[in-house]
Design an enzyme around this catalytic site. Structure first.
Site, PDB file in Angstrom:
ATOM      1  N   GLN A  34      33.373  84.907 -81.680  1.00 58.88           N
ATOM      2  CA  GLN A  34      32.116  85.442 -82.188  1.00 58.88           C
ATOM      3  C   GLN A  34      32.135  85.553 -83.706  1.00 58.88           C
ATOM      4  O   GLN A  34      31.154  85.221 -84.365  1.00 58.88           O
ATOM      5  CB  GLN A  34      31.841  86.808 -81.567  1.00 58.88           C
ATOM      6  CG  GLN A  34      31.408  86.747 -80.120  1.00 58.88           C
ATOM      7  CD  GLN A  34      30.967  88.092 -79.589  1.00 58.88           C
ATOM      8  OE1 GLN A  34      31.316  89.140 -80.133  1.00 58.88           O
ATOM      9  NE2 GLN A  34      30.209  88.082 -78.508  1.00 58.88           N
ATOM     10  N   ASP A  39      38.393  96.375 -84.367  1.00 56.65           N
ATOM     11  CA  ASP A  39      38.110  97.298 -83.273  1.00 56.65           C
ATOM     12  C   ASP A  39      37.253  98.450 -83.801  1.00 56.65           C
ATOM     13  O   ASP A  39      37.543  99.011 -84.867  1.00 56.65           O
ATOM     14  CB  ASP A  39      39.439  97.837 -82.726  1.00 56.65           C
ATOM     15  CG  ASP A  39      39.295  98.601 -81.428  1.00 56.65           C
ATOM     16  OD1 ASP A  39      38.209  99.160 -81.164  1.00 56.65           O
ATOM     17  OD2 ASP A  39      40.277  98.652 -80.669  1.00 56.65           O
ATOM     18  N   ALA A  40      36.235  98.817 -83.033  1.00 53.11           N
ATOM     19  CA  ALA A  40      35.360  99.924 -83.438  1.00 53.11           C
ATOM     20  C   ALA A  40      36.104 101.242 -83.568  1.00 53.11           C
ATOM     21  O   ALA A  40      35.657 102.138 -84.294  1.00 53.11           O
ATOM     22  CB  ALA A  40      34.218 100.075 -82.439  1.00 53.11           C
ATOM     23  N   GLU A  73      24.368  98.096 -78.330  1.00 52.33           N
ATOM     24  CA  GLU A  73      24.906  97.680 -77.035  1.00 52.33           C
ATOM     25  C   GLU A  73      26.396  97.339 -77.130  1.00 52.33           C
ATOM     26  O   GLU A  73      26.868  96.367 -76.537  1.00 52.33           O
ATOM     27  CB  GLU A  73      24.101  96.495 -76.481  1.00 52.33           C
ATOM     28  CG  GLU A  73      22.639  96.823 -76.254  1.00 52.33           C
ATOM     29  CD  GLU A  73      21.787  95.620 -75.868  1.00 52.33           C
ATOM     30  OE1 GLU A  73      22.338  94.626 -75.352  1.00 52.33           O
ATOM     31  OE2 GLU A  73      20.564  95.666 -76.102  1.00 52.33           O
ATOM     32  N   HIS A  78      31.339  99.025 -74.131  1.00 51.59           N
ATOM     33  CA  HIS A  78      32.651  98.392 -74.001  1.00 51.59           C
ATOM     34  C   HIS A  78      33.780  99.300 -74.479  1.00 51.59           C
ATOM     35  O   HIS A  78      34.943  98.890 -74.434  1.00 51.59           O
ATOM     36  CB  HIS A  78      32.692  97.101 -74.814  1.00 51.59           C
ATOM     37  CG  HIS A  78      31.735  96.063 -74.348  1.00 51.59           C
ATOM     38  ND1 HIS A  78      31.859  95.419 -73.135  1.00 51.59           N
ATOM     39  CD2 HIS A  78      30.627  95.547 -74.926  1.00 51.59           C
ATOM     40  CE1 HIS A  78      30.871  94.554 -72.993  1.00 51.59           C
ATOM     41  NE2 HIS A  78      30.107  94.616 -74.061  1.00 51.59           N
TER      42      HIS A  78
END
Length: 275
Positions: free
Chosen positions: A99, A122-123, A140, A144
């Site tokens: 992505q 990573d968030a 959205e 996850h």
């Protein structure tokens, strides 16, 4: 047994690496739901997705000179849209290397590479200094992330005081039965909180919530649109995945949509960082 964050992050990244061509075919450049004004709205999926991007860009309330973080940026459709319509600079993060690569290619193609950039991250461990951004978008993506409090804490850390968070997320409106829970947990998803629980999570992370909007009725048509797109694209995707894998992917996505349609709603929330 609880999955450790590193394993979870790897699993989500691999999921989107594998699903990339499939999701591109089903959702186009915007890997998210659409927004319809009501049940009589004649808009197609691409137009409805663009409307959702418009809704979120307006809520971000940014302009030239501002810097926006797009958490879970996918292939960068919302990032590019925000940059185009507001003039702001945007940094997107995704766990999927595919992505990130594709998002960069599209930004270059659209002449936005000077203001839009993408990073594999990573968030729950954002690679940015404190108080680095003027606004952040979570579209959205937290579905996850089991550690939603950790992700929101990271967003709070990298936003300047008064910086704005815009969140658009699936919410639980009725409990999943055992079969639905098995379908949901079979993918790299976590069970969404209810809308009130999301509000409390955001507040607990140090934000002042300024607007909460139940958008479930406006995105509901996305489920049917997804089913139609899966049916339409099956033949074209067979050469990419092969019939057996394509059937498995298609069925998994359709099962997820059925659970979402039955049990989930959709929340748009706007908040400011306190202090």
């Amino acid at each position: 047994m609880t999955e450790d964050p590193e394993t979870r992050a790897e699993r989500v990244g691999l999921f989107y690496d594998l699903m990339g061509p499939f999701l591109d075919a089903v959702y186009g450049d915007n890997l998210h739901y659409g927004y319809w004004s009501d049940e009589h709205d004649p808009a197609g999926v691409a137009q409805a997705q663009a409307r959702l991007n418009d809704e979120l860009a307006g809520r971000l309330a940014v302009g030239p000179g501002d810097h926006v973080l797009d958490i879970g940026c996918g292939t960068g459709g919302p990032s590019r849209h925000v940059a185009r319509v507001t003039g702001a600079e945007v940094s997107g993060v995704s766990l999927s290397g595919r992505q990130v690569e594709r998002a960069g290619e599209l930004a270059e193609k659209e002449g936005l590479a000077d203001r839009v950039r993408f990073t594999r991250a990573d968030a729950t461990a954002l690679p940015y200094p404190d108080r680095w951004f003027d606004a952040a978008l979570a579209l959205e993506v937290l579905v996850h992330v089991p550690g939603k409090a950790a992700a929101l804490s990271q967003v709070h850390r990298v936003l300047r005081p008064g910086g704005r968070l815009v969140l658009a997320e699936l919410t639980l409106v009725r409990p999943m039965d055992d079969a639905q829970a098995r379908i949901w947990s079979g993918m790299p998803m976590s069970t969404p909180p209810t809308a009130p629980d999301y509000v409390e999570l955001v507040r607990a992370a140090g934000f002042e919530v300024v607007d909460v909007f139940d958008a479930g009725a406006h995105v509901r048509r996305s489920h049917e649109a997804t089913r139609e797109a899966v049916a339409r694209e099956r033949e074209r995707l067979a050469g990419t995945y092969g019939p057996r894998v394509l059937r498995q992917l298609g069925n998994a996505v359709l099962d997820l949509q059925a659970v979402a349609e039955s049990c989930l709603g959709y929340l748009m929330l706007t908040a400011h960082r306190r202090g």
